[in-house]
Design a protein around this motif. Structure first.
Motif, PDB file in Angstrom:
ATOM      1  N   MET A 259       1.059  -1.239   0.134  1.00  0.00           N
ATOM      2  CA  MET A 259      -0.247   0.029  -0.267  1.00  0.00           C
ATOM      3  C   MET A 259       1.255   1.284   0.289  1.00  0.00           C
ATOM      4  SD  MET A 259      -2.658  -0.636   2.843  1.00  0.00           S
ATOM      5  CE  MET A 259      -3.623   0.873   2.302  1.00  0.00           C
ATOM      6  N   THR A 264      -0.675   4.559  -0.835  1.00  0.00           N
ATOM      7  CA  THR A 264      -2.326   4.525  -0.510  1.00  0.00           C
ATOM      8  C   THR A 264      -1.936   4.027   1.184  1.00  0.00           C
ATOM      9  OG1 THR A 264      -2.718   3.857  -2.172  1.00  0.00           O
ATOM     10  CG2 THR A 264      -4.344   3.316  -0.094  1.00  0.00           C
ATOM     11  N   SER A 267      -7.407   1.694   2.704  1.00  0.00           N
ATOM     12  CA  SER A 267      -7.704   1.152   1.733  1.00  0.00           C
ATOM     13  C   SER A 267      -9.520   0.694   2.269  1.00  0.00           C
ATOM     14  CB  SER A 267      -6.501   0.426   0.943  1.00  0.00           C
ATOM     15  OG  SER A 267      -6.534  -1.155   1.709  1.00  0.00           O
ATOM     16  N   SER A 283     -11.899  -1.925  -5.427  1.00  0.00           N
ATOM     17  CA  SER A 283     -11.132  -1.676  -4.438  1.00  0.00           C
ATOM     18  C   SER A 283     -11.035  -0.139  -4.046  1.00  0.00           C
ATOM     19  CB  SER A 283      -9.983  -1.915  -5.011  1.00  0.00           C
ATOM     20  OG  SER A 283      -8.652  -1.832  -4.074  1.00  0.00           O
ATOM     21  N   HIS A 285      -9.311   3.525  -2.830  1.00  0.00           N
ATOM     22  CA  HIS A 285      -7.659   3.586  -1.744  1.00  0.00           C
ATOM     23  C   HIS A 285      -8.484   5.469  -1.536  1.00  0.00           C
ATOM     24  CE1 HIS A 285      -6.072   0.592  -5.702  1.00  0.00           C
ATOM     25  NE2 HIS A 285      -5.784   0.205  -3.719  1.00  0.00           N
TER      26      HIS A 285
END
Length: 746
Positions: A259, A264, A267, A283, A285
């Motif tokens: 990540m 990111t 998440s 998904s 972010h």
């Protein structure tokens, strides 16, 4: 924003990490493991920071002592009511003794009650009205969005509006496990991944399995310090707690580094499970830490489930339409295959339909040394070499590959016309094949980072998270358009229909021939089987086809799927009977071609061929030392396959089936035994065992055509050997046959 330094990672085996039993949680909430009497058995180490009581001191206290009487009174009925399941359930919002407010989620798993406390800024319960507005608005727009991509885009926009994440994507997994981003909603400052692919290695197999079980996962801050459980072991099991369904479950440090490499820090993933399998992910972010309240997560999870249902419905409708189109072409072809007595001429007359049936570039018919082609195909010599290879490696009803050169190296020289192959054997005895060829389709895949970075010079040789997600383009060569599952299944049906036509010709020839002794009895049994056993599945096919046509305008997809399943099962049964009848018929006519046969290789090939029917069964094969013999390899393969298949069938009711294969050496012959621990048979009827269409068990208990053992007897006798069997009913059976060491010529 200053990013915390990455912690030291052990990357040697991240795909084997205990992700279900990490021993810790994410510290934005605290966790208690409780007994049925609501006594604290374990607590997360951050309990002191959140509740003012050290975790070690809390162990052994009652829940009421720990959080206060009022808070206990609010959630105790739900915790002790015996209604909690494996998935976290919202039991209320409480204000604990130190004045802080928490949403409480609870579930029963791994022998304990797991209560998770997430801090909130309100004293009143969670407000789920946002769930209704989100789902309601999505449902209103579902019918306006025809395709899966449009539905996914709509879901991305809705989830981003609820969570505030900077980027929300939907990506689906392909057959190799790679993810393809099909929809995206993002802030303009975020990198776009729409249309790009993520390699399968980004998500290890065990993580995919957990995504299927637990449908939502949130990581608020990738720089968090895990809060371990105190004590570390679950007092009930004596092992680390299974936190598979815990909302606060700590995640792999390798994934956290992944990540951070991606830029990111927060998440959230919502699983899209279609027909019980992980179809893809939503998904989310965010560049910075991002808490998401439970009611908002619930709304997103519900939207994900609705999106998965919509995907399944649209895929089912598309699949049904495709199958109907292919079936129309097949019916059209079959109408032209009875015009003359020459089978090959009949097939060549429907070459254009054959091309359309398999969406192929070329087609070839091989009947021993005769080869007819149409469209773009390899040369005659290349086709004949391919058929020889198929005779050794292509056992089964249909062989298919979209990357033929990967399994058959000579195909490198014909990729322009034959990168893909669909091959259908028309006879088990003769080299009669129908071959479809698909040309190479050169295409470019855009990856989010180089998927082959481990193969680069100087790359680390242990598992590690990727550091680059820059677009990386790869040109794919040597592959054709993939074969659709419906094309493969309908090819099997087409083969059954062709064999039915051949069977009709065989019947006509049989009426003109003079049969003696056993041949007359076989013909009588043959007629009975055709009139009884074969007509039953054919009636099912006709009946359910009529029902399917009548429901063409009906939106009840479950009913259509049921009709198609019944048609497919009936066609499979009819095809098996036709195959066995033709094999038995051909057995007495085809010439033997003796060669040296490695019996162990032959037995292993038979087991490989049965892979589909062995799936899900507990079977132990014990293969002893087996000698080489001189025999016809094709015939002997069929005999051994029938005996092994017989053993597999009659051990179906055993939790663990044990099948033994061994040999005895005598001066004049090699004797082979195949034993099982299955149903066995009554030895009073052993004289019927190897007769045509003789069944010693009810069809409802053990399906079969009654021809397999008759084939075994005929094959062994043509090799001048013997065949016999012994059994104790209910305890298994042993089938034996011998092959002479000095075979006589026919």
């Amino acid at each position: 924003m200053t990013q915390a330094p990455a912690p030291a990672l052990d990357l040697s085996a991240c795909d084997k990490e205990p992700i279900r039993t990490p021993g810790s949680i994410q510290p934005h909430g605290f966790l208690l493991a409780l007994s049925p009497a609501l006594e604290v058995l374990q607590a997360s180490a951050n309990l002191g920071a959140m509740a003012g009581i050290a975790a070690a001191d809390a162990v052994g206290q009652s829940l009421a002592q720990l959080i206060g009487a009022d808070a206990h009174a609010r959630i105790a009925p739900a915790l002790s009511g015996g209604t909690l399941g494996a998935r976290p359930f919202y039991v209320g919002t409480v204000t604990i003794a130190n004045g802080r407010h928490f949403d409480v989620l609870a579930h029963a798993w791994d022998g304990v009650l797991l209560a998770e406390f997430e801090p909130v800024g309100r004293a009143h319960p969670a407000d789920f009205r946002e769930l209704y507005s989100l789902i309601g608005d999505f449902l209103l727009k579902v019918n306006e969005s025809v395709g899966i991509e449009q539905l996914s885009q709509l879901a991305c926009q809705h989830i981003r509006s609820v969570t505030g994440f900077g980027r929300v994507m939907v990506y689906r997994f392909d057959g190799d496990g790679h993810g393809h981003v099909i929809a995206e909603a993002r802030d303009e400052s975020y990198h776009a991944y729409l249309g790009q692919h993520f390699p399968a290695s980004d998500i290890p197999a065990q993580a995919r399995e957990l995504y299927t079980l637990s449908r939502i996962r949130l990581i608020q801050d990738a720089n968090y310090e895990p809060a371990p459980l105190v004590p570390p072991a679950n007092p009930v099991t004596g092992r680390a707690n299974d936190l598979s369904f815990a909302a606060l479950r700590s995640v792999s440090p390798v994934h956290l580094q992944y990540m951070r490499n991606m830029g990111t820090l927060a998440s959230m993933s919502v699983s899209l499970v279609v027909r019980g399998k992980l179809w893809g992910l939503i998904s989310c972010h965010n560049a910075g830490p991002a808490p998401v309240a439970f009611e908002k997560r619930t709304a997103c999870e519900q939207l994900g489930q609705i999106l998965a249902l919509c995907i399944e419905t649209r895929e089912d409708a598309s699949e049904l339409q495709f199958r109907l189109e292919v079936r129309r072409v097949m019916v059209s072809m079959l109408g032209g295959l009875t015009k003359s007595a020459d089978f090959v001429d009949n097939m060549s007359a429907v070459f254009p339909e054959l091309i359309r049936f398999a969406r192929a570039g070329g087609v070839a018919i091989v009947a021993d040394d005769r080869v007819l082609t149409y469209g773009d195909t390899p040369s005659i010599d290349q086709i004949q070499a391919l058929v020889r290879w198929l005779g050794v490696h292509g056992h089964g009803e249909v062989f298919h590959s979209e990357r033929l050169s990967a399994v058959y190296p000579p195909a490198h020289d014909m990729m322009d016309v034959a990168s893909g192959l669909l091959a259908m054997p028309i006879s088990r005895i003769h080299k009669h094949y129908l071959l479809w060829f698909r040309p190479e389709v050169i295409h470019t895949v855009e990856w989010a980072g180089n998927p082959h970075y481990k193969e680069q010079p100087g790359a680390p040789q242990q598992l590690s998270p990727r550091t680059s997600f820059a677009a990386w383009r790869e040109t794919i060569r040597g592959a054709s358009m993939p074969w659709h599952s419906a094309e493969i299944e309908l090819t099997v049906e087409f083969r059954t229909a062709l064999l039915g036509i051949a069977l009709e010709r065989a019947e006509q020839m049989a009426e003109l021939a003079e049969e003696l002794g056993r041949a007359n009895k076989e013909l009588e049994a043959f007629s009975y089987s055709v009139s009884h056993d074969l007509r039953a599945p054919l009636r099912h096919i006709v009946g359910f086809s009529d029902l399917l046509l009548e429901s063409a305008g009906n939106e009840d997809f479950d009913k259509r799927q049921r009709f198609l399943k019944n048609i497919k099962e009936a066609a499979r049964l009819a095809g098996k009977l036709v195959d066995d009848l033709l094999s038995f018929s051909q057995m007495g006519r085809a010439a033997l071609r003796p060669a040296t046969v490695d019996m162990r290789d032959l037995v292993e090939a038979c087991i490989d061929e049965m892979a589909l029917e062995l799936r899900g069964r507990g079977i132990e094969f014990d293969i002893g030392e087996l000698p080489h013999v001189s025999a016809d390899p094709t015939f002997l393969h069929l005999a051994m396959y029938n005996l092994l298949s017989n053993a597999v069938k009659f051990t179906a009711q055993r939790e663990l089936a044990v099948i033994r294969v061994w040999a005895e050496d005598t001066p004049n012959e090699s004797v082979f035994h195949i034993a099982d621990n299955g149903a066995g048979f009554n030895m009073e009827y052993v004289h019927k065992l190897f007769g045509v269409f003789q069944r010693l068990h009810r069809m409802e208990d053990f399906q079969g055509t009654g021809i397999g053992l008759a084939n075994v007897r005929r094959i062994v006798e043509r090799h001048h050997g013997r065949v016999w069997a012994e059994s104790v009913q209910g305890e298994g059976a042993t089938f034996s046959f011998s092959i002479p060491k000095n075979p006589e010529t026919e």
